[in-house]
Design an enzyme around this catalytic site. Structure first.
Site, PDB file in Angstrom:
ATOM      1  N   HIS A 158       0.833  -1.223   0.000  1.00 50.72           N
ATOM      2  CA  HIS A 158       0.000   0.000   0.000  1.00 50.72           C
ATOM      3  C   HIS A 158       0.859   1.261   0.000  1.00 50.72           C
ATOM      4  O   HIS A 158       0.434   2.309   0.475  1.00 50.72           O
ATOM      5  CB  HIS A 158      -0.941   0.049   1.213  1.00 50.72           C
ATOM      6  CG  HIS A 158      -1.669  -1.229   1.465  1.00 50.72           C
ATOM      7  ND1 HIS A 158      -2.910  -1.495   0.942  1.00 50.72           N
ATOM      8  CD2 HIS A 158      -1.309  -2.327   2.171  1.00 50.72           C
ATOM      9  CE1 HIS A 158      -3.296  -2.705   1.331  1.00 50.72           C
ATOM     10  NE2 HIS A 158      -2.335  -3.242   2.072  1.00 50.72           N
ATOM     11  N   SER A 279      14.312  22.126 -15.980  1.00 53.88           N
ATOM     12  CA  SER A 279      13.108  22.918 -16.183  1.00 53.88           C
ATOM     13  C   SER A 279      13.520  24.265 -16.740  1.00 53.88           C
ATOM     14  O   SER A 279      14.580  24.792 -16.392  1.00 53.88           O
ATOM     15  CB  SER A 279      12.399  23.095 -14.838  1.00 53.88           C
ATOM     16  OG  SER A 279      11.577  24.247 -14.870  1.00 53.88           O
ATOM     17  N   LYS A 285      15.528  22.000 -10.800  1.00 55.66           N
ATOM     18  CA  LYS A 285      14.855  20.768 -11.206  1.00 55.66           C
ATOM     19  C   LYS A 285      15.730  19.808 -12.027  1.00 55.66           C
ATOM     20  O   LYS A 285      16.521  20.221 -12.857  1.00 55.66           O
ATOM     21  CB  LYS A 285      13.604  21.096 -12.039  1.00 55.66           C
ATOM     22  CG  LYS A 285      12.476  21.699 -11.230  1.00 55.66           C
ATOM     23  CD  LYS A 285      11.782  20.680 -10.340  1.00 55.66           C
ATOM     24  CE  LYS A 285      10.912  19.732 -11.098  1.00 55.66           C
ATOM     25  NZ  LYS A 285       9.550  20.139 -11.257  1.00 55.66           N
ATOM     26  N   GLU A 292       9.372   8.671 -17.072  1.00 58.28           N
ATOM     27  CA  GLU A 292       8.028   9.241 -17.275  1.00 58.28           C
ATOM     28  C   GLU A 292       7.500   8.929 -18.679  1.00 58.28           C
ATOM     29  O   GLU A 292       6.340   8.570 -18.860  1.00 58.28           O
ATOM     30  CB  GLU A 292       8.049  10.760 -17.074  1.00 58.28           C
ATOM     31  CG  GLU A 292       8.162  11.174 -15.617  1.00 58.28           C
ATOM     32  CD  GLU A 292       8.257  12.691 -15.483  1.00 58.28           C
ATOM     33  OE1 GLU A 292       7.347  13.276 -14.897  1.00 58.28           O
ATOM     34  OE2 GLU A 292       9.233  13.286 -15.991  1.00 58.28           O
TER      35      GLU A 292
END
Ligand code: ARG
Length: 458
Positions: A158, A279, A285, A292
């Site tokens: 979980h 970024s 970043k 992704e």
């Protein structure tokens, strides 16, 4: 114009230019040129051996096809939309080059069995390549697993800390998945590896062809047993798309974990700069673009499977033009899976592991509570009672803001008199991991021997 069409005989009106473009597949099936030529050479040799066409024609055809192969590979072949697909592009060029002999090639054959052959040949080779990429990824995982046999991490259920495990054990879970993927692809390849040529348009052919001889030349261990099925079957493409979807599902789950582990909240791993981007506005970043995108591309592979299942679902036997829609989902899936596997193998090889952070997190969240319960079971308590005792101790720790490893013997003994000083040895993360010493467990020696097992090809 219908006059240049290989099938133009019964037509009086030319094909509308847009209809021509709409119905053509050459834009994408030119990818099959190699298989198409290979299949035609085998077919021509068989026609010659059986005395169906003159032997001197066979030599002209083989030579002509090899010349065309060279032209395509050199980028000197002009593919024509009005010739619809790869089969007619090649055949028309052959006839233009060698005349009459070229026009004999299509004897006893139809584009319906020809296209089925080309896809089977193509998929068979691509599966071998995809399997090689899976092997590269498995190798990268084995290398990282071996290097992380002493790296402790929290195991989750979980997404809540559950029990400590070895990072190597976690990586080896993916090895299991990718091994099953290989098995599924091999299985799919077995069913694709059957010769459909000889089915003709749908009912077979009137010529005394030798299908076994064609199968032998093209290294097919078997031939199809029903001509209708041979030209209308795309199960092997669907099976491949399903197997590829499962590969992508595995890569996507792995991507999700890599993304999570590289967040500043986790900081378990660092992906090398080559697999990330920055970024344009936030200077700090470093985005995990590669995992992704792999996660994102999983959607298009599932979509390809759904597309072809839907295309096939209401087709009457035998061939229908709808089936031309099998190619783009297949090609797109092959490109996507190969690209994803290739990039993943390199990314895993270069991944940096932050052992200290993982080790620290492994002990958080009362991750060894089950070990204390198991300890009490060994001292004679039934498991349910032990669970209750440890639950109370955890509640006490939460209330007093301490960890279970901070409890004194006196504190422990408030919960059960069966607890002795040996409690302290059982609730460390190292002890917890090594206590799971059963086949398939996370104990170091078990994980180590699994790595050796896989290396040995088991
Ligand atoms: N381009 C076609 C395809 O990809 C080849 C088979 C065409 N057969 C036919 N009868 N029109 O499916």
């Amino acid at each position: 114009m219908s006059k240049d069409k290989l099938w133009g005989g019964r037509f009086t009106q030319p094909t509308d230019a847009f209809v021509e473009e709409f119905t053509a597949s050459i834009q994408f099936d030119k990818r099959l040129y190699h298989q198409d030529i290979r299949g035609s050479i085998a077919h021509a040799r068989m026609l010659g051996k059986q005395g169906i066409i003159p032997l001197e024609n066979v030599e002209q055809i083989v030579h002509g096809l090899r010349t065309i192969l060279g032209q395509i590979e050199a980028g000197e072949f002009d593919f024509s939309i009005s010739l619809e697909d790869i089969h007619m592009n090649i055949e028309a060029r052959l006839s233009a080059a060698i005349g009459e002999a070229g026009k004999r090639l299509h004897t006893g054959r139809s584009r319906n069995d020809q296209v089925a052959l080309d896809i089977r040949l193509y998929l068979r080779d691509e599966i071998v390549e995809i399997t090689t990429y899976l092997d590269l990824l498995i190798d990268a995982l084995l290398i990282q697993a071996e290097a992380n046999l002493d790296t402790l991490m929290p195991g989750f259920t979980h997404l809540q800390t559950a029990q400590p495990i070895l990072f190597a054990h976690h990586l080896m879970a993916y090895v299991e998945m990718f091994k099953r993927d290989k098995g599924r692809l091999e299985d799919c390849s077995r069913r694709a590896n059957v010769l459909p040529l000889g089915a003709g348009a749908l009912a077979g052919t009137t010529f005394p062809i030798d299908r076994e001889y064609v199968a032998e030349q093209l290294e097919f261990p078997a031939i199809t047993r029903n001509s209708l099925d041979a030209v209308s079957d795309r199960d092997f493409v669907l099976e491949f798309l399903a197997a590829a979807s499962i590969v992508m599902m595995h890569l996507s789950r792995f991507s999700e974990e890599l993304i999570l582990w590289s967040t500043s909240a986790f900081r378990f791993i660092e992906l090398s700069d080559g697999f990330c981007t920055g970024s344009s506005i936030m200077p700090q970043k470093k985005n995990p673009d590669v995992p992704e995108l792999v996660r994102g591309k999983t959607g298009r592979v599932y979509g390809n499977l759904m597309a072809l299942l839907t295309t096939m679902k209401a087709l009457p036997l035998a061939y229908n033009k709808d089936m031309q829609e099998d190619k783009e989902p297949l090609f797109d899936t092959i490109d996507t899976v190969k690209g994803s596997l290739k990039i993943f193998a390199e990314m895993i090889r270069e991944m940096k592991v932050n052992r200290e952070n993982m080790r620290k997190a492994a002990g958080d969240g009362f991750s060894t509570a089950t070990d204390v319960a198991d300890y009490l079971v060994r001292k004679g308590l039934p498991f349910r009672d032990a669970h209750e005792v440890v639950g109370k101790a955890v509640g006490y720790c939460v209330k007093n803001k301490v960890d279970i490893t901070d409890l004194t013997l006196a504190e422990w003994q408030q919960f059960s008199t069966k607890i002795d000083a040996d409690i302290f040895e059982c609730c460390t993360v190292e002890a917890s991991v090594n206590a799971r010493n059963i086949p398939g467990g996370t104990a170091r020696e078990r994980v180590w021997s699994e790595i050796q097992n896989v290396r040995a090809g088991n």
